[in-house]
Motif scaffolding. Structure first.
Motif, PDB file in Angstrom:
ATOM      1  N   CYS A  44       0.801  -1.232   0.000  1.00 37.74           N
ATOM      2  CA  CYS A  44       0.000   0.000   0.000  1.00 37.74           C
ATOM      3  C   CYS A  44       0.831   1.278   0.000  1.00 37.74           C
ATOM      4  O   CYS A  44       0.385   2.314  -0.494  1.00 37.74           O
ATOM      5  N   CYS A  47       1.430   3.923  -2.942  1.00 42.61           N
ATOM      6  CA  CYS A  47       0.395   4.898  -3.302  1.00 42.61           C
ATOM      7  C   CYS A  47      -0.050   5.749  -2.109  1.00 42.61           C
ATOM      8  O   CYS A  47      -0.254   6.948  -2.242  1.00 42.61           O
ATOM      9  N   HIS A  48      -0.247   5.122  -0.946  1.00 43.09           N
ATOM     10  CA  HIS A  48      -0.824   5.843   0.196  1.00 43.09           C
ATOM     11  C   HIS A  48       0.236   6.460   1.118  1.00 43.09           C
ATOM     12  O   HIS A  48      -0.126   7.043   2.140  1.00 43.09           O
TER      13      HIS A  48
END
Ligand code: HEC
Length: 138
Positions: A44, A47-48
């Motif tokens: 993750c 992107c985050h």
């Protein structure tokens, strides 16, 4: 059918004894969140962001905006969202256990306390636990 499965799951796994009413009661374990951190970093963070602050196109997974989006929903809803749509580059690729671990890490990063019982790796078992941005009185 779904209700019957949920009841079966409760008795098999023993979660029914102390269901957390909200994320303020301890909806995951510290060990689980630690595992989740490693999986988050792999699946993750690109992107985050490395500390859930969001990236160029992906929203933050911690803080006011995120909590506002999820306030009043359940840990099961967040589980389903992650399980079915994330990682956006390969939706559905993560096991229920990995999703639960990552959700535990997200909850911990948002300031919710760890407890004695892990977040279950099955959405049907989580629908009783509310995500509440503000700690309920009492
Ligand atoms: C390829 C980039 C990418 C990856 C990898 C990715 N996400 Fe996302 N995520 C997005 C984007 C873009 C959105 C917003 C658009 C959408 O909803 O699809 C989003 C939205 C979300 C939301 C909704 C946020 C809100 O405020 O409602 C959650 C929760 C989420 N992602 C969790 C995860 C988790 C957990 C992982 C790792 C398993 C992950 N994402 C991996 C791009 C990504």
């Amino acid at each position: 059918m779904i209700a019957a499965l949920a009841v079966l799951g409760f008795s098999v796994n023993g979660y029914a004894q102390s269901p957390a009413q909200s994320v303020w009661n301890g909806a995951f374990t510290a060990e689980q969140a630690q595992r989740g951190k490693a999986s988050y970093t792999q699946a993750c963070a690109v992107c985050h962001g490395p500390s859930l602050g969001g990236g160029d196109s992906a929203p933050p997974l911690s803080g006011g905006v995120f909590l506002n989006n999820w306030n009043g929903t359940t840990t099961g809803s967040l589980f389903e969202r992650i399980h079915d749509t994330m990682p956006a580059s390969d939706p559905g690729s993560l096991s229920g256990k990995t999703v639960a671990d990552i959700e535990a890490y997200i909850l911990q990063t948002n300031g919710f306390p760890a407890g004695a019982v892990p977040l279950p790796a099955d959405q049907q078992l989580m629908t009783v636990t509310k995500i509440l941005a503000t700690k309920p009185a009492g």
